[in-house]
Design an enzyme around this catalytic site. Structure first.
Site, PDB file in Angstrom:
ATOM      1  N   ASN A   1      -1.576   5.955  11.377  1.00 10.36           N
ATOM      2  CA  ASN A   1      -2.275   5.107  10.778  1.00 10.36           C
ATOM      3  C   ASN A   1      -2.489   5.840   9.155  1.00 10.36           C
ATOM      4  OD1 ASN A   1      -2.953   4.064  13.322  1.00 10.36           O
ATOM      5  ND2 ASN A   1      -4.344   2.546  12.059  1.00 10.36           N
TER       6      ASN A   1
ATOM      7  N   ALA B   1       5.800  -4.696  18.489  1.00 10.90           N
ATOM      8  CA  ALA B   1       7.120  -5.506  19.113  1.00 10.90           C
ATOM      9  C   ALA B   1       8.168  -5.748  17.991  1.00 10.90           C
ATOM     10  CB  ALA B   1       6.810  -6.836  19.729  1.00 10.90           C
TER      11      ALA B   1
ATOM     12  N   TYR C   1       2.921  -7.199  16.371  1.00  9.31           N
ATOM     13  CA  TYR C   1       3.411  -6.575  15.136  1.00  9.31           C
ATOM     14  C   TYR C   1       4.148  -5.256  15.820  1.00  9.31           C
ATOM     15  CZ  TYR C   1       2.885  -2.646  12.022  1.00  9.31           C
ATOM     16  OH  TYR C   1       3.177  -1.397  11.149  1.00  9.31           O
TER      17      TYR C   1
ATOM     18  N   LEU D   1       6.142 -10.337  -2.919  1.00 11.68           N
ATOM     19  CA  LEU D   1       4.840 -10.575  -3.351  1.00 11.68           C
ATOM     20  C   LEU D   1       4.257 -11.407  -2.386  1.00 11.68           C
ATOM     21  CD1 LEU D   1       4.983 -10.546  -7.299  1.00 11.68           C
ATOM     22  CD2 LEU D   1       4.591  -8.710  -5.649  1.00 11.68           C
TER      23      LEU D   1
ATOM     24  N   PHE E   1       0.823  -1.266  -0.104  1.00 12.84           N
ATOM     25  CA  PHE E   1       0.020   0.053  -0.019  1.00 12.84           C
ATOM     26  C   PHE E   1       0.942   1.247   0.024  1.00 12.84           C
ATOM     27  CE2 PHE E   1      -2.150   2.570   3.366  1.00 12.84           C
ATOM     28  CZ  PHE E   1      -2.796   3.480   2.421  1.00 12.84           C
TER      29      PHE E   1
ATOM     30  N   LYS F   1       8.188  -4.271  15.077  1.00  8.69           N
ATOM     31  CA  LYS F   1       8.656  -3.219  14.350  1.00  8.69           C
ATOM     32  C   LYS F   1       9.415  -2.302  15.308  1.00  8.69           C
ATOM     33  CE  LYS F   1       7.363  -1.426  11.132  1.00  8.69           C
ATOM     34  NZ  LYS F   1       8.024  -1.461   9.627  1.00  8.69           N
TER      35      LYS F   1
ATOM     36  N   SER G   1       2.376  -6.366   8.115  1.00  5.39           N
ATOM     37  CA  SER G   1       1.801  -4.971   8.609  1.00  5.39           C
ATOM     38  C   SER G   1       0.383  -5.088   9.209  1.00  5.39           C
ATOM     39  CB  SER G   1       2.004  -3.890   7.546  1.00  5.39           C
ATOM     40  OG  SER G   1       0.789  -4.599   6.437  1.00  5.39           O
TER      41      SER G   1
ATOM     42  N   THR H   1       6.442   2.580  12.680  1.00  2.00           N
ATOM     43  CA  THR H   1       5.059   3.000  13.015  1.00  2.00           C
ATOM     44  C   THR H   1       5.110   3.802  14.515  1.00  2.00           C
ATOM     45  OG1 THR H   1       2.861   1.841  13.821  1.00  2.00           O
ATOM     46  CG2 THR H   1       4.893   0.578  13.799  1.00  2.00           C
ATOM     47  N   ASP H   2       3.998   4.578  14.645  1.00  2.00           N
ATOM     48  CA  ASP H   2       3.723   4.837  15.838  1.00  2.00           C
ATOM     49  C   ASP H   2       3.193   3.950  16.962  1.00  2.00           C
ATOM     50  OD1 ASP H   2       0.981   4.666  15.024  1.00  2.00           O
ATOM     51  OD2 ASP H   2       0.480   6.465  15.540  1.00  2.00           O
ATOM     52  N   GLU H   3       3.152   2.748  16.727  1.00  2.00           N
ATOM     53  CA  GLU H   3       2.705   1.645  17.691  1.00  2.00           C
ATOM     54  C   GLU H   3       3.474   1.221  18.286  1.00  2.00           C
ATOM     55  OE1 GLU H   3      -0.337  -0.995  15.634  1.00  2.00           O
ATOM     56  OE2 GLU H   3      -0.787   0.268  14.262  1.00  2.00           O
TER      57      GLU H   3
HETATM   58  P1  NAD Z   1       1.460  -3.714   3.282  1.00  2.00           P
HETATM   59  O1  NAD Z   1       1.332  -5.068   3.952  1.00  2.00           O
HETATM   60  O2  NAD Z   1       0.570  -3.030   2.187  1.00  2.00           O
HETATM   61  O3  NAD Z   1       2.774  -4.070   2.151  1.00  2.00           O
HETATM   62  C1  NAD Z   1       4.011  -4.868   2.502  1.00  2.00           C
HETATM   63  C2  NAD Z   1       4.635  -5.177   1.254  1.00  2.00           C
HETATM   64  O4  NAD Z   1       5.840  -5.701   1.675  1.00  2.00           O
HETATM   65  C3  NAD Z   1       3.961  -6.164   0.357  1.00  2.00           C
HETATM   66  O5  NAD Z   1       4.236  -5.606  -0.927  1.00  2.00           O
HETATM   67  C4  NAD Z   1       4.735  -7.239   0.703  1.00  2.00           C
HETATM   68  O6  NAD Z   1       4.736  -8.194  -0.467  1.00  2.00           O
HETATM   69  C5  NAD Z   1       6.117  -6.940   1.105  1.00  2.00           C
HETATM   70  N1  NAD Z   1       6.743  -7.681   1.737  1.00  2.00           N
HETATM   71  C6  NAD Z   1       6.487  -8.546   2.880  1.00  2.00           C
HETATM   72  N2  NAD Z   1       7.410  -9.252   3.262  1.00  2.00           N
HETATM   73  C7  NAD Z   1       8.628  -9.084   2.388  1.00  2.00           C
HETATM   74  C8  NAD Z   1       9.793  -9.554   2.538  1.00  2.00           C
HETATM   75  N3  NAD Z   1      10.112 -10.370   3.262  1.00  2.00           N
HETATM   76  N4  NAD Z   1      10.729  -9.182   1.365  1.00  2.00           N
HETATM   77  C9  NAD Z   1      10.226  -8.270   0.705  1.00  2.00           C
HETATM   78  N5  NAD Z   1       9.075  -7.692   0.490  1.00  2.00           N
HETATM   79  C10 NAD Z   1       8.088  -8.073   1.410  1.00  2.00           C
HETATM   80  O7  NAD Z   1       2.054  -2.520   4.541  1.00  2.00           O
HETATM   81  P2  NAD Z   1       2.023  -1.072   4.008  1.00  2.00           P
HETATM   82  O8  NAD Z   1       0.732  -0.710   4.939  1.00  2.00           O
HETATM   83  O9  NAD Z   1       2.206  -0.495   2.753  1.00  2.00           O
HETATM   84  O10 NAD Z   1       3.262  -0.696   5.135  1.00  2.00           O
HETATM   85  C11 NAD Z   1       4.387  -0.484   4.719  1.00  2.00           C
HETATM   86  C12 NAD Z   1       5.542  -0.179   5.803  1.00  2.00           C
HETATM   87  O11 NAD Z   1       4.643   1.122   6.602  1.00  2.00           O
HETATM   88  C13 NAD Z   1       5.376  -1.376   6.898  1.00  2.00           C
HETATM   89  O12 NAD Z   1       6.746  -1.219   7.355  1.00  2.00           O
HETATM   90  C14 NAD Z   1       4.621  -0.845   7.979  1.00  2.00           C
HETATM   91  O13 NAD Z   1       4.898  -1.287   9.062  1.00  2.00           O
HETATM   92  C15 NAD Z   1       4.663   0.813   8.036  1.00  2.00           C
HETATM   93  N6  NAD Z   1       3.547   1.273   8.577  1.00  2.00           N
HETATM   94  C16 NAD Z   1       2.286   1.113   7.894  1.00  2.00           C
HETATM   95  C17 NAD Z   1       1.203   1.850   8.304  1.00  2.00           C
HETATM   96  C18 NAD Z   1      -0.122   1.558   7.781  1.00  2.00           C
HETATM   97  O14 NAD Z   1      -1.135   2.280   8.280  1.00  2.00           O
HETATM   98  N7  NAD Z   1      -0.489   0.790   6.605  1.00  2.00           N
HETATM   99  C19 NAD Z   1       1.191   2.656   9.406  1.00  2.00           C
HETATM  100  C20 NAD Z   1       2.765   2.900   9.972  1.00  2.00           C
HETATM  101  C21 NAD Z   1       3.760   1.871   9.621  1.00  2.00           C
HETATM  102  P1  TYD Z   2      -6.042  -1.408  11.497  1.00  2.00           P
HETATM  103  O1  TYD Z   2      -6.652  -0.684  10.524  1.00  2.00           O
HETATM  104  O2  TYD Z   2      -6.196  -2.716  11.765  1.00  2.00           O
HETATM  105  O3  TYD Z   2      -4.857  -0.496  12.204  1.00  2.00           O
HETATM  106  P2  TYD Z   2      -4.174  -0.670  13.348  1.00  2.00           P
HETATM  107  O4  TYD Z   2      -4.453  -2.033  14.122  1.00  2.00           O
HETATM  108  O5  TYD Z   2      -2.774  -0.884  12.950  1.00  2.00           O
HETATM  109  O6  TYD Z   2      -4.441   0.585  13.991  1.00  2.00           O
HETATM  110  O7  TYD Z   2      -7.208  -0.720  12.876  1.00  2.00           O
HETATM  111  C1  TYD Z   2      -7.533   0.340  12.959  1.00  2.00           C
HETATM  112  C2  TYD Z   2      -8.446   0.360  14.260  1.00  2.00           C
HETATM  113  O8  TYD Z   2      -9.713  -0.154  13.714  1.00  2.00           O
HETATM  114  C3  TYD Z   2      -8.150  -0.606  15.511  1.00  2.00           C
HETATM  115  O9  TYD Z   2      -8.475   0.281  16.446  1.00  2.00           O
HETATM  116  C4  TYD Z   2      -8.778  -1.770  15.131  1.00  2.00           C
HETATM  117  C5  TYD Z   2      -9.884  -1.082  14.389  1.00  2.00           C
HETATM  118  N1  TYD Z   2     -10.674  -2.367  13.474  1.00  2.00           N
HETATM  119  C6  TYD Z   2     -12.119  -2.655  13.736  1.00  2.00           C
HETATM  120  O10 TYD Z   2     -12.730  -2.007  14.570  1.00  2.00           O
HETATM  121  N2  TYD Z   2     -12.525  -3.407  13.162  1.00  2.00           N
HETATM  122  C7  TYD Z   2     -12.005  -4.215  11.957  1.00  2.00           C
HETATM  123  O11 TYD Z   2     -12.428  -5.011  11.328  1.00  2.00           O
HETATM  124  C8  TYD Z   2     -10.604  -3.698  11.546  1.00  2.00           C
HETATM  125  C9  TYD Z   2      -9.783  -4.330  10.673  1.00  2.00           C
HETATM  126  C10 TYD Z   2     -10.019  -2.855  12.652  1.00  2.00           C
END
Ligand code: NAD
Ligand code: TYD
Length: 357
Positions: free
Chosen positions: A187, A160, A158, A33, A10, A162, A83, A132-134
């Site tokens: 997020n 832990a 997760y 992938l 994403f 990160k 993630s 992440t902020d988590e």
């Molecule tokens: P995502 O799950 O959408 O994508 C992860 C990508 O990494 C995928 O394309 C997957 O194929 C690839 N991948 C997984 N394992 C791999 C490996 N061993 N080698 C190579 N590629 C691999 O994740 P995202 O939401 O795009 O998040 C990207 C980064 O941002 C992550 O490090 C996540 O912890 C961090 N992050 C995400 C959010 C969020 O809200 N989505 C918030 C804070 C931080």
């Molecule tokens: P999520 O998108 O999984 O992100 P994160 O857990 O990393 O913050 O969830 C965002 C918030 O939404 C979290 O408090 C959990 C809640 N949630 C639901 O209430 N229902 C759902 O089906 C999902 C996936 C998340």
């Protein structure tokens, strides 16, 4: 050129699209992938001569060595990760493997590569780790937002994993001098997010007429950052961040989960009203809470704002409308990513959550 890992996910795909739209510099995308990686996210650039894709694992040192020696990137941006918090609760080992061991393997390859560079190239090199902020744990309602100095208190497998990866990045800077940068963002939301996360899952379920599963009381608070704002912040940190430093990135949009779900329903009511005339909000269903569910995350963005001049530019109300619109216009994308193993995950995850009404 720059090397991006996890570029088919994403945030990584949003970053690559933004990068190629705003810079002439080439990019190499290394992605395993997994279920979360979709090459279709990069359809718009797949034939661009500046873009290269290699399928592979950040945990494969031989592959990393070969790629670094061949492509000689001036920076590595690590997005690759497992993630999703709920998946980390049902299967933590994959998180240790990719997020901890994989990041360590990438750091090892980056260090050897950096040590082989000329002094000029080495001082310009950067290793940017996306986190992440988590990792900071959960805040009470009235607690001040997370600053970069907040202690690490990860609560889920997760977060832990990160946190462990962030510590290794810090150690590679402190011990070996590798010029690292770490970002801790809130997020993200926006186009091309896999429908296992809150916002796309709710949009997808609403359009299918399925229940909208709100965990527990739905009063948990998250800060919502539009993915394009996040990617702009990453570019600012890459260009101007101080090696060894960490930067918090937020959207200045704290919202309760239930309010987010209502905002999605209201937007859908407007853009694609249900045929029975009822609001999509009739589908909201409270279900059993997530184990160890963090109550609140919030970001203090003063450091990145004052030092790098970055601020979020997309208001949540505009961002959510644009996101819902994107999902309405990209049903083929949704269909392609929700075929196959997606159904198994939803069945396993939600069938066992007892309705809480
Ligand atoms: P995502 O799950 O959408 O994508 C992860 C990508 O990494 C995928 O394309 C997957 O194929 C690839 N991948 C997984 N394992 C791999 C490996 N061993 N080698 C190579 N590629 C691999 O994740 P995202 O939401 O795009 O998040 C990207 C980064 O941002 C992550 O490090 C996540 O912890 C961090 N992050 C995400 C959010 C969020 O809200 N989505 C918030 C804070 C931080
Ligand atoms: P999520 O998108 O999984 O992100 P994160 O857990 O990393 O913050 O969830 C965002 C918030 O939404 C979290 O408090 C959990 C809640 N949630 C639901 O209430 N229902 C759902 O089906 C999902 C996936 C998340």
């Amino acid at each position: 050129m720059i090397l991006v890992t996890g570029g088919c996910g994403f945030i990584g795909s949003a970053f690559l699209l933004q990068w190629l739209a705003s810079s002439d510099e080439k990019v190499l995308n290394l992605d395993l992938l997994t279920y979360a990686g979709h090459p279709g996210n990069l359809k718009a650039v797949e034939t661009d001569p500046r873009y290269r894709f290699v399928r592979g694992d950040i945990g494969n040192p031989t592959l990393l060595h070969d790629l670094l020696a061949t492509y000689k990137p001036r920076a590595i941006l690590n997005f690759a990760a497992e993630s999703h918090v709920d998946r980390s609760i049902s299967g933590p080992m994959a998180f240790a493997q990719t997020n901890v061991v994989g990041t360590l393997s990438l750091l090892g390859a980056a260090l050897a590569y950096w040590q082989s560079m000329s002094p000029g190239e080495a001082s310009d090199f950067r290793f940017l780790h996306v986190s992440t902020d988590e990792v900071f744990g959960s805040l009470t309602l009235d607690a001040p937002a997370f600053t970069e100095a907040h202690r690490y208190e990860p609560n889920s497998p997760y977060s832990a994993s990160k946190a462990a990866s962030d510590h290794f990045v810090r150690a590679y800077h402190h011990t070996y001098g590798l010029p690292t940068l770490t970002t801790n963002c809130s997020n993200n939301y926006g186009p091309r997010q896999f429908p296992e996360k809150l916002i796309p899952l709710m949009i997808h379920n609403a359009l299918q007429g399925n229940p909208l599963p709100v965990y527990g009381d739905g009063q948990q608070i998250r800060d919502w950052l539009h993915v394009d704002d996040h990617c702009a912040a990453l570019r600012a940190v890459l260009a101007q961040g101080r090696p060894g430093d960490t930067y918090n990135v937020g959207g200045r949009s704290e919202r309760r989960n239930l309010a987010v779900v209502h905002a999605i329903c209201a937007t859908l009511d407007d853009l694609q009203p249900r045929s029975d005339g009822q609001s999509y909000s009739v589908l909201i269903t409270h279900v059993g809470d997530r184990l160890g569910h963090d109550r609140r995350y919030a970001i203090d963005d003063s450091k990145i704002a004052t030092e790098l001049g970055w601020l979020p530019s997309i208001q949540f109300d505009d961002g959510i409308r644009q996101t819902v619109q994107w999902y309405l216009e990209n049903k083929a994308w949704v269909e392609s990513v929700t075929s196959g193993s997606y159904r198994d995950w939803i069945d396993q995850q939600y069938a066992t959550r007892v309705q809480d009404s």
